[in-house]
Write a protein that holds these residues in place. Structure first.
Motif, PDB file in Angstrom:
ATOM      1  N   VAL A 120       0.705  -1.236   0.015  1.00  0.00           N
ATOM      2  CA  VAL A 120       0.082   0.070   0.185  1.00  0.00           C
ATOM      3  C   VAL A 120       0.976   1.240  -0.124  1.00  0.00           C
ATOM      4  N   ALA A 121       2.044   1.230   0.708  1.00  0.00           N
ATOM      5  CA  ALA A 121       2.834   2.508   0.943  1.00  0.00           C
ATOM      6  C   ALA A 121       3.592   2.681  -0.232  1.00  0.00           C
ATOM      7  N   GLY A 122       3.963   1.740  -0.904  1.00  0.00           N
ATOM      8  CA  GLY A 122       4.974   2.024  -2.146  1.00  0.00           C
ATOM      9  C   GLY A 122       4.449   2.294  -3.435  1.00  0.00           C
ATOM     10  N   LYS A 197      -6.402   2.422  -7.656  1.00  0.00           N
ATOM     11  CA  LYS A 197      -6.309   1.629  -6.753  1.00  0.00           C
ATOM     12  C   LYS A 197      -6.371   2.566  -5.493  1.00  0.00           C
ATOM     13  N   LEU A 198      -7.059   2.155  -4.444  1.00  0.00           N
ATOM     14  CA  LEU A 198      -7.020   2.682  -3.022  1.00  0.00           C
ATOM     15  C   LEU A 198      -6.798   1.770  -1.992  1.00  0.00           C
ATOM     16  N   GLY A 199      -5.893   2.233  -1.052  1.00  0.00           N
ATOM     17  CA  GLY A 199      -5.312   1.174  -0.038  1.00  0.00           C
ATOM     18  C   GLY A 199      -5.200   1.584   1.151  1.00  0.00           C
ATOM     19  N   TYR A 200      -5.321   0.866   2.195  1.00  0.00           N
ATOM     20  CA  TYR A 200      -5.089   1.161   3.678  1.00  0.00           C
ATOM     21  C   TYR A 200      -4.256   0.194   4.278  1.00  0.00           C
ATOM     22  N   THR A 201      -3.371   0.645   5.254  1.00  0.00           N
ATOM     23  CA  THR A 201      -2.791  -0.382   5.951  1.00  0.00           C
ATOM     24  C   THR A 201      -2.124  -0.010   7.468  1.00  0.00           C
ATOM     25  N   TYR A 202      -2.342  -0.836   8.448  1.00  0.00           N
ATOM     26  CA  TYR A 202      -1.933  -0.622   9.860  1.00  0.00           C
ATOM     27  C   TYR A 202      -1.130  -1.525  10.129  1.00  0.00           C
ATOM     28  N   ASN A 203      -0.085  -0.865  11.125  1.00  0.00           N
ATOM     29  CA  ASN A 203       1.032  -1.494  11.419  1.00  0.00           C
ATOM     30  C   ASN A 203       1.519  -0.932  13.071  1.00  0.00           C
ATOM     31  N   ALA A 224      -3.410   6.120  -2.688  1.00  0.00           N
ATOM     32  CA  ALA A 224      -4.293   6.179  -3.960  1.00  0.00           C
ATOM     33  C   ALA A 224      -3.412   6.342  -5.274  1.00  0.00           C
ATOM     34  N   ALA A 225      -3.755   5.546  -6.182  1.00  0.00           N
ATOM     35  CA  ALA A 225      -2.816   5.577  -7.441  1.00  0.00           C
ATOM     36  C   ALA A 225      -3.781   5.435  -8.487  1.00  0.00           C
ATOM     37  N   TYR A 226      -3.039   5.518  -9.752  1.00  0.00           N
ATOM     38  CA  TYR A 226      -4.011   5.736 -10.894  1.00  0.00           C
ATOM     39  C   TYR A 226      -2.908   5.453 -12.055  1.00  0.00           C
ATOM     40  N   GLY A 227      -3.274   4.423 -12.803  1.00  0.00           N
ATOM     41  CA  GLY A 227      -2.299   4.029 -14.170  1.00  0.00           C
ATOM     42  C   GLY A 227      -1.223   3.128 -13.709  1.00  0.00           C
ATOM     43  N   SER A 228      -0.045   2.936 -14.833  1.00  0.00           N
ATOM     44  CA  SER A 228       0.826   2.229 -14.364  1.00  0.00           C
ATOM     45  C   SER A 228       2.240   2.814 -14.790  1.00  0.00           C
TER      46      SER A 228
END
Length: 334
Positions: A120-122, A197-203, A224-228
């Motif tokens: 998610v973070a990268g 793409k939407l993402g969430y992460t917890y650590n 959040a990201a769009y495309g390649s």
């Protein structure tokens, strides 16, 4: 996780998102390949001298084996290569793990690996020269990038035309280095549809530094990201709310944004921005520890040989002198 996502998961883990591996063996369900890349670049800055450097050179060995009933085993060893300086420290471990994947049951991995958090973070950690730095603040121990001694599990739920949901879990056991770490755990979930793409992460996890009381490291991160990246327009943004995750800050907020556009000529232009701000102790004055913006260009002379250049503006003038930097180099993928 259908076969398409299974293949993509193993390929991403084995070869990386930008690497080109050379397959040396493929027979009866078993493959073996060598990959990685080497680079040489000129680096300079306002406050420093110009010198010759590298940009994360590495070599890796990868293997996969079909063990039947839909299961595939894969293994990877990857080492950072120090080829500009002599001495005994020519190699340093980056990755080393064993994975087991199934098109229904998902993928489990044990060892030093890219963590579910990084899935998610990268999304903004893409350009060769200047990219997301705050992820790598003690990332091995805290599991935000390449996580040391981690057990992880990933799977995906395909929703047809409605997209796909991916999720991952990670666990690191107790360890003691400069600090003593208790168990650390993380989860990640993302949703992708039509190139977005939407993402969430917890650590989270507890740790104790010498002579100090036990503290908790915790991160909530959304992206959040769009495309390649490398194919037309690519957009990505990351926000993290952290406790004891970023160097020198008890509480912090971290931001990263990237916009890139790859022309049909294989010229990829990008602009990225990063900032980390927070409090050294709760209630203290908010300070900015990192703020920078970079303009970059990458050009694929061949699929394996890439030239790159970048200029990074140091925007953090809080009680310090700024130090803009630049780099010009080339990378060859093995």
């Amino acid at each position: 996780m259908n076969k398409k996502f299974l293949a993509a998961a193993i390929a991403a883990a084995t070869f990386g998102t930008q690497a080109v591996a050379v397959e040396l063996y493929n027979n009866d369900g078993t493959t073996f390949s060598i990959g990685g890349h080497v680079s040489v670049n000129l680096n300079g800055s306002e406050q420093g001298d110009t010198d010759v450097g590298t940009n994360s050179p590495r070599i890796n060995f990868n293997a996969t084996h079909d063990i039947g009933e839909g299961f595939t085993v894969d293994a990877r060893g990857e080492w950072q290569v120090n080829y500009l300086d002599g001495g005994d420290n020519a190699f340093k471990t980056r990755l080393g793990y064993l994975g087991l994947s199934h098109d229904v049951y998902g993928r489990a991995v044990g060892g030093t690996q890219w963590a579910p958090y990084y899935d998610v973070a990268g999304v903004a950690d893409m350009p060769i020269a200047y990219a997301n730095d705050f992820i790598y603040d003690n990332h091995g121990a805290l599991g935000t990038g390449r996580a040391d001694k981690m057990l992880s599990y990933r799977n995906a739920i395909e929703l047809g035309e409605a997209g796909v949901i991916k999720f991952g879990l990670g666990w690191q056991g107790a360890k003691e280095e400069l600090a003593k770490y208790d168990d650390r755990m993380q989860l990640a979930v993302s949703y992708a549809i039509m190139g977005a793409k939407l993402g969430y992460t917890y650590n989270t996890g507890d740790f104790t530094e010498a002579g100090s009381k036990k503290e908790t490291a915790e991160s909530h991160l959304v992206s959040a990201a769009y495309g390649s990246y490398g194919k037309g327009l690519y957009l990505a943004g990351v926000y993290a709310s952290n406790e004891n995750m970023n160097t020198g800050l008890e509480e912090s907020n971290a931001y990263e944004a990237l916009i890139a556009y790859a022309l049909p000529s294989s010229l990829n232009l990008s602009l990225n921005y990063e900032m980390v701000e927070g409090e050294e102790t709760k209630g203290a004055k908010t300070t900015t520890t990192r703020e920078q913006m970079a303009v970059q260009a990458e050009y694929n002379l061949t699929p394996k040989f890439v030239g790159y250049a970048g200029y990074q503006f140091d925007l953090n003038d809080e009680n310090r002198k700024t130090d803009d930097s630049w780099t010009l180099g080339a990378r060859y993928y093995l």
